[in-house]
Design an enzyme around this catalytic site. Structure first.
Site, mmCIF file in Angstrom:
data_model
loop_
_atom_site.group_PDB
_atom_site.id
_atom_site.type_symbol
_atom_site.label_atom_id
_atom_site.label_comp_id
_atom_site.label_asym_id
_atom_site.label_seq_id
_atom_site.Cartn_x
_atom_site.Cartn_y
_atom_site.Cartn_z
ATOM 1 C CG ASP A 23 -1.702 1.254 1.446
ATOM 2 O OD1 ASP A 23 -1.686 2.115 0.544
ATOM 3 O OD2 ASP A 23 -2.345 1.386 2.510
ATOM 4 C CE LYS A 86 -1.593 6.826 -3.572
ATOM 5 N NZ LYS A 86 -2.066 5.875 -2.544
ATOM 6 C CD GLU A 186 -5.020 3.489 -2.359
ATOM 7 O OE1 GLU A 186 -5.853 4.279 -1.896
ATOM 8 O OE2 GLU A 186 -3.893 3.833 -2.752
ATOM 9 C CG ASP A 210 -9.243 4.317 1.501
ATOM 10 O OD1 ASP A 210 -8.811 5.109 2.365
ATOM 11 O OD2 ASP A 210 -8.497 3.586 0.819
#
Ligand code: ADP
Ligand code: MG
Length: 620
Positions: A23, A86, A186, A210
């Site tokens: 992850d 990211k 994800e 999420d």
């Protein structure tokens, strides 16, 4: 069971190869693997060392350091410590410009389309390199903890990552010496970790919510007979725990002296996060967070935290509603709700979800920090060939198609189509003797390509000269399991072909996707009218072209008056093309059509009689 192999050539011990799930988070990264003894996924390392902050500090001599040490440098060396990289991965300066003040390090203001670069002490770094540093660190730790080699991994990305961002993630893996077996969304990984529905044939519909440090994703999944299918996804790559922290900073700034030392301002960011964690569970009920040092006296209670961040929470709920709408489901049709990401520890997240899905209990049995990595490990295990009971399906967020005559969008793959997939459609030329055909690839929901986003183009050249309409050009769209699009074009009669892999320089943010969808809804009526008008105009242009060619080739079949009238009708039709009203154009087409129909018959008769004449002559 552990195995030991010996390399006979070198006489050394061969280390066992471990396939892992990673992850690669905006805030934290984590590695997991499936324990061969138990068949269950586990995170690597003990508490405290398994969660690696996705922070890279560049030392004076240009050496990168990753993780907790780097995180500490956020305050001491903010200009040489890169966080949330990211968010920059696979993006151009233009994409991130609006958020530039948020970063404490220097993002180069370069050409619009180029991928961003970061400057630290006169050295330049790309987000791909920096992400590769994080991945290398994870690989190193995994190898030292397990004593095995780690060369292959499944890496997760937010569902809304576009091709460019996925490709950048893959490249980062490669730079870190990892073969990226697959890029997995994800939320898909999270559902795998929960293994919901895996052991029963009963179909289940699941919402995965999420909320991490930098991104928000919500997905609706359907699981049946061990098959995971993503029905819809929504989200925001610029919404996460960081934004909640920023609201706290803004709240505090109201009470602090206006001209705050820059250094002090930056340290507020970390204090804000600490305050958030404290009021969200670290403290006893109704206890207040306080901080005082020589610089600040700060305070926060849960009530005011909720108030100042309510709009962010509302945004996530709005995305959730949209995801349900896309999946054509109501809340009571959902069987399970799964929460993922550190920010779901904020009490109002679960409260809001509980009140929307009153009939079920929110599923939070796994550690929200670990869920995604655990699922990635399961997927890695599947890809390593250890399981055959799971299949993964994903969907495209926006429609994909090509531009046809008049700038119209011709969709080959509608949005929310399951991937991997392949769609083929046939086209032809519109002009006699056309030897080239430009194929422009677009993404979006609008009827006109001008309002959609161009992804790329390919030129099919070397089509043998044939009359218009005769060449058969097959265009194929293929999306692989990573969501990367390949377009192929082939002229079937001659076999000439061309293909491209669409890797845009930068892609769409989730906000763009949302805007494009909203636009397509609010402009639907107008778009349809425009499409009809464009279609009428294209038809008229084709008609004029055909008739003009006919006149050139077959004038002998017509009288002077007929030629004159035909030309007049053609001109009349041409003059309607600038008008918006499609009916006027269609009327012009009809008139010209009616008038010229007998000409075609004459041509046929001539062809038949000359063919017969030919037969006759042959026989003599
Ligand atoms: P990412 O997926 O972006 O890497 P994570 O899932 O690791 O993010 O979540 C990190 C976020 O979770 C951070 O913004 C952090 O502040 C937040 N977080 C962690 N623990 C808590 C908590 N107890 N209460 C509120 N937020 C928390
Ligand atoms: Mg995450």
């Amino acid at each position: 069971m552990a195995k030991i192999s010996i390399n006979i050539k070198s006489g050394t011990l061969e280390k066992e190869d471990l396939v892992v799930g990673i992850d690669l988070g905006t805030t934290n990264s984590i590695v997991a693997f499936v324990n061969p003894d138990t068949g269950k996924p586990e995170v690597l390392g003990k508490a405290g060392e398994l969660l690696v902050p996705s922070v890279v500090h560049i030392t004076h001599d240009g050496f990168p350091m990753v993780g907790n040490i780097a995180r500490q440098a956020l305050i001491t060396h903010p200009e040489s410590t890169i966080f949330s990289v990211k968010r920059l991965l696979g993006r151009s300066y233009k994409d991130v410009e609006a958020h530039a003040p948020y970063y404490t390090y220097r993002i180069l203001d370069e050409a619009d389309e180029k991928l961003v670069r970061i400057e630290v002490n006169g050295k330049y770094f790309t987000p791909i390199e920096l992400s590769a540093e994080i991945l290398s660190e994870l690989k190193r730790r995994a190898e030292s903890i397990t004593g095995k080699t780690v060369n292959r991994a499944v890496v997760t990305v937010p569902a809304y990552f576009n091709d460019s961002q996925r490709q950048a993630t893959r490249d980062a893996g490669k730079m870190a010496g990892l073969e990226v077996l697959r890029i997995v969304n994800e939320p898909t990984a999270a559902s795998l970790a929960y293994g919901l529905g895996l052991n029963s044939s009963e179909a289940k519909t699941i919402v995965v919510y999420d909320l991490g440090g930098g991104t928000f994703d919500v997905s609706v999944l359907r699981i049946e007979d061990g098959v995971f299918e993503v029905l819809s996804t929504q989200g925001d790559t610029y919404l996460g725990g960081d934004d909640f922290d920023r609201e706290i900073v803004n709240h505090w700034l109201k009470c602090l002296p206006e001209k705050l030392h820059l250094e002090a301002f930056k340290s507020l960011r970390l204090l804000a996060e600490e305050a958030k964690r404290q009021v969200c569970g670290g403290l006893l009920f109704e206890e207040m967070y306080t901080h005082s040092d020589e610089q600040f006296k700060l305070g926060l209670d849960y009530g005011s935290f909720e108030t100042i961040t309510l709009h962010l929470m509302d945004k996530t709920m709005h995305s959730l509603q949209m995801a349900l709408k896309d999946a054509k489901l109501t809340p009571d049709e959902i069987d399970e709700v799964v929460v993922v990401g550190g920010s779901t520890r904020m009490p109002f997240v679960k409260q809001r979800l509980a009140s929307l899905f009153g009939h079920i209990k929110v599923n939070d049995t796994l550690n929200p920090d670990e869920v995604v990595a655990l699922g990635a490990a399961v997927e890695a295990d599947v890809l390593a060939g250890n399981r055959s009971d799971i299949l993964l399906l994903d969907v495209t967020p926006l429609s994909l198609g090509i531009e046809t005559l008049g700038g119209l969008m011709d969709v080959l793959i509608p949005r929310n189509t399951k991937i991997p997939c392949k769609y083929v459609k046939s086209y032809t030329t519109s002009v006699d003797g056309q030897v080239n055909m430009g194929i422009n690839v677009y993404q979006g929901e609008r009827e006109l390509t001008a309002e959609n986003r161009k992804l790329g183009e390919l030129l099919l050249s070397g089509i043998p000269a044939m009359p218009a309409g005769l060449p058969k050009i097959e265009v194929a769209f293929l999306i692989n399991a990573d969501g990367i699009l390949t377009v192929e074009a082939k002229e079937l009669r001659s076999g000439v072909q061309q293909h491209i892999e669409i890797k845009p320089q930068y892609g769409l943010s989730d906000a763009d996707v949302e805007r494009m969808l909203l636009d397509s809804l609010s402009n639907a009526k107008e778009d349809v009218a425009k499409r009809m008008q464009v279609e009428a105009r294209t038809e008229a242009e084709q008609m004029i072209y055909t008739v003009t060619r006919f006149l050139e080739k077959n004038a002998v079949l017509l009288s002077d008056v007929e030629i004159k009238t035909t030309l007049e009708l053609c001109n009349a039709l041409k003059s309607t093309l600038t008008q918006l009203d499609k009916d006027t154009i269609l009327k012009g087409i009809d008139t010209l059509n009616e008038y010229t129909r007998p000409f075609a018959e004459r041509l046929m008769n001539k062809a038949v009689s000359s063919a017969l004449a030919g037969t006759h002559i042959d026989k003599i």
